[in-house]
Scaffold this motif. Structure first.
Motif, PDB file in Angstrom:
ATOM      1  N   GLU A 178      16.817  11.126   3.040  1.00  0.00           N
ATOM      2  CA  GLU A 178      16.161  12.356   2.578  1.00  0.00           C
ATOM      3  C   GLU A 178      15.061  12.059   1.560  1.00  0.00           C
ATOM      4  N   ILE A 179      15.205  10.981   0.793  1.00  0.00           N
ATOM      5  CA  ILE A 179      14.164  10.604  -0.172  1.00  0.00           C
ATOM      6  C   ILE A 179      12.901  10.192   0.581  1.00  0.00           C
ATOM      7  N   LEU A 180      13.069   9.439   1.649  1.00  0.00           N
ATOM      8  CA  LEU A 180      11.924   9.036   2.465  1.00  0.00           C
ATOM      9  C   LEU A 180      11.287  10.250   3.135  1.00  0.00           C
ATOM     10  N   GLU A 181      12.127  11.178   3.621  1.00  0.00           N
ATOM     11  CA  GLU A 181      11.598  12.385   4.249  1.00  0.00           C
ATOM     12  C   GLU A 181      10.772  13.205   3.252  1.00  0.00           C
ATOM     13  N   GLU A 182      11.279  13.372   2.033  1.00  0.00           N
ATOM     14  CA  GLU A 182      10.545  14.102   0.995  1.00  0.00           C
ATOM     15  C   GLU A 182       9.239  13.384   0.660  1.00  0.00           C
ATOM     16  N   THR A 183       9.285  12.050   0.600  1.00  0.00           N
ATOM     17  CA  THR A 183       8.088  11.256   0.331  1.00  0.00           C
ATOM     18  C   THR A 183       7.028  11.517   1.392  1.00  0.00           C
ATOM     19  N   CYS A 184       7.441  11.474   2.650  1.00  0.00           N
ATOM     20  CA  CYS A 184       6.498  11.684   3.752  1.00  0.00           C
ATOM     21  C   CYS A 184       5.924  13.096   3.723  1.00  0.00           C
ATOM     22  N   GLU A 185       6.765  14.082   3.419  1.00  0.00           N
ATOM     23  CA  GLU A 185       6.268  15.460   3.323  1.00  0.00           C
ATOM     24  C   GLU A 185       5.192  15.576   2.242  1.00  0.00           C
ATOM     25  N   ARG A 186       5.433  14.957   1.093  1.00  0.00           N
ATOM     26  CA  ARG A 186       4.448  15.010   0.004  1.00  0.00           C
ATOM     27  C   ARG A 186       3.139  14.337   0.424  1.00  0.00           C
ATOM     28  N   ILE A 187       3.260  13.189   1.064  1.00  0.00           N
ATOM     29  CA  ILE A 187       2.060  12.455   1.476  1.00  0.00           C
ATOM     30  C   ILE A 187       1.280  13.232   2.529  1.00  0.00           C
ATOM     31  N   LEU A 188       1.981  13.805   3.502  1.00  0.00           N
ATOM     32  CA  LEU A 188       1.300  14.570   4.542  1.00  0.00           C
ATOM     33  C   LEU A 188       0.645  15.828   3.977  1.00  0.00           C
ATOM     34  N   GLU A 189       1.296  16.482   3.011  1.00  0.00           N
ATOM     35  CA  GLU A 189       0.695  17.660   2.375  1.00  0.00           C
ATOM     36  C   GLU A 189      -0.553  17.291   1.588  1.00  0.00           C
ATOM     37  N   ASP A 190      -0.482  16.174   0.837  1.00  0.00           N
ATOM     38  CA  ASP A 190      -1.609  15.745   0.005  1.00  0.00           C
ATOM     39  C   ASP A 190      -2.721  15.093   0.821  1.00  0.00           C
ATOM     40  N   GLY A 191      -2.325  14.454   1.942  1.00  0.00           N
ATOM     41  CA  GLY A 191      -3.286  13.657   2.701  1.00  0.00           C
ATOM     42  C   GLY A 191      -3.648  12.367   1.987  1.00  0.00           C
ATOM     43  N   PHE A 192      -2.826  12.028   0.985  1.00  0.00           N
ATOM     44  CA  PHE A 192      -3.078  10.854   0.151  1.00  0.00           C
ATOM     45  C   PHE A 192      -1.719  10.331  -0.325  1.00  0.00           C
ATOM     46  N   PRO A 193      -1.496   9.019  -0.378  1.00  0.00           N
ATOM     47  CA  PRO A 193      -0.147   8.495  -0.618  1.00  0.00           C
ATOM     48  C   PRO A 193       0.335   8.422  -2.063  1.00  0.00           C
ATOM     49  N   ASN A 194      -0.523   8.524  -3.063  1.00  0.00           N
ATOM     50  CA  ASN A 194      -0.124   8.187  -4.438  1.00  0.00           C
ATOM     51  C   ASN A 194       1.097   8.941  -4.965  1.00  0.00           C
ATOM     52  N   ASP A 195       1.097  10.271  -4.908  1.00  0.00           N
ATOM     53  CA  ASP A 195       2.214  11.027  -5.468  1.00  0.00           C
ATOM     54  C   ASP A 195       3.517  10.776  -4.711  1.00  0.00           C
ATOM     55  N   GLY A 196       3.432  10.618  -3.422  1.00  0.00           N
ATOM     56  CA  GLY A 196       4.627  10.308  -2.637  1.00  0.00           C
ATOM     57  C   GLY A 196       5.197   8.947  -2.995  1.00  0.00           C
ATOM     58  N   ILE A 197       4.338   7.972  -3.163  1.00  0.00           N
ATOM     59  CA  ILE A 197       4.821   6.628  -3.512  1.00  0.00           C
ATOM     60  C   ILE A 197       5.386   6.610  -4.933  1.00  0.00           C
ATOM     61  N   LYS A 198       4.790   7.376  -5.850  1.00  0.00           N
ATOM     62  CA  LYS A 198       5.368   7.490  -7.198  1.00  0.00           C
ATOM     63  C   LYS A 198       6.786   8.071  -7.113  1.00  0.00           C
ATOM     64  N   TYR A 199       6.934   9.112  -6.303  1.00  0.00           N
ATOM     65  CA  TYR A 199       8.237   9.758  -6.153  1.00  0.00           C
ATOM     66  C   TYR A 199       9.284   8.786  -5.605  1.00  0.00           C
ATOM     67  N   ILE A 200       8.962   8.085  -4.532  1.00  0.00           N
ATOM     68  CA  ILE A 200       9.927   7.183  -3.906  1.00  0.00           C
ATOM     69  C   ILE A 200      10.282   6.029  -4.853  1.00  0.00           C
ATOM     70  N   HIS A 201       9.302   5.553  -5.616  1.00  0.00           N
ATOM     71  CA  HIS A 201       9.552   4.478  -6.576  1.00  0.00           C
ATOM     72  C   HIS A 201      10.491   4.955  -7.690  1.00  0.00           C
ATOM     73  N   GLU A 202      10.231   6.126  -8.236  1.00  0.00           N
ATOM     74  CA  GLU A 202      11.087   6.667  -9.298  1.00  0.00           C
ATOM     75  C   GLU A 202      12.527   6.800  -8.829  1.00  0.00           C
ATOM     76  N   ARG A 203      12.711   7.328  -7.645  1.00  0.00           N
ATOM     77  CA  ARG A 203      14.073   7.516  -7.111  1.00  0.00           C
ATOM     78  C   ARG A 203      14.755   6.172  -6.849  1.00  0.00           C
ATOM     79  N   THR A 204      13.990   5.184  -6.397  1.00  0.00           N
ATOM     80  CA  THR A 204      14.555   3.871  -6.116  1.00  0.00           C
ATOM     81  C   THR A 204      14.941   3.152  -7.410  1.00  0.00           C
ATOM     82  N   VAL A 205      14.103   3.230  -8.415  1.00  0.00           N
ATOM     83  CA  VAL A 205      14.418   2.617  -9.711  1.00  0.00           C
ATOM     84  C   VAL A 205      15.684   3.252 -10.288  1.00  0.00           C
TER      85      VAL A 205
END
Length: 194
Positions: free
Chosen positions: A62-89
């Protein structure tokens, strides 16, 4: 004392792992995986070449799914990658007293800011270490002298960073990950220099 390093197999996370080991810590490497693709395989090869124990940190899809949704909405990866990194840490911090990653001073993403680091350390009773005092040029100077490094056009079989499974899921959803992630080259540590 043990330290867990969030590990992609690249020179930054390899550098922090070697640095912590040489400081006397018992270091184990962890590569996040969300069950979409076996993206941890290249990192496992790098870890073995450097003599580290490598583990797969199984993450919630679900974390990956949320990441992809954020990236697809933004059309840019930065905020999605920040989110996935925070959750992984945070996941890595659940079972370790010392955690680390290879984020540098000049990284834009993924990166925790000072307030996020303080919050993480307080909430999770963990010590968090990164390469924040090192810039890209300093890391390159050190790692070029320390490691044998391969540099290849990024693809899902030569990288173990978050991008591999993010791209896979975006493509599975019918979007084209190449529209979001520019073509680039990936470095991977393949051993120590002799």
């Amino acid at each position: 004392m043990k330290a867990a390093v969030l590990y992609s197999g690249g020179k930054d996370s390899s550098f922090v792992a070697v640095m912590l080991k040489r400081l006397g810590l018992d270091v184990e490497l962890y590569t996040a995986n969300f069950g979409v693709y076996d993206s941890y395989v290249p990192a496992g090869k790098s870890a073995e070449a450097l003599g580290f124990k490598h583990n797969v940190l199984k993450m919630d899809r679900e974390i990956l799914e949320e990441t992809c949704e954020r990236i697809l909405e933004d059309g840019f990866p930065n905020d999605g990658i920040k989110y996935i990194h925070e959750r992984t840490v945070e996941k890595l911090a659940e079972n370790h007293d010392i955690i680390a990653d290879g984020t540098r001073r000049d990284d834009r993403t993924p990166k925790l800011n000072v307030n996020q680091i303080r919050s993480l350390e307080d909430r999770m009773s963990v010590q968090y270490i990164n390469l924040d005092s090192f810039g890209h040029k300093s890391v390159r100077l050190i790692t070029d002298n320390l490691f044998e490094i391969s540099k290849e056009k990024s693809n899902r079989d030569n990288s173990s960073d978050f991008e591999v499974e993010i791209r896979t899921m975006i493509d599975e959803r019918g979007a084209n990950s190449l529209d979001i992630f520019p073509e680039h080259y990936q470095t991977r540590v393949i051993g120590y220099k002799q």
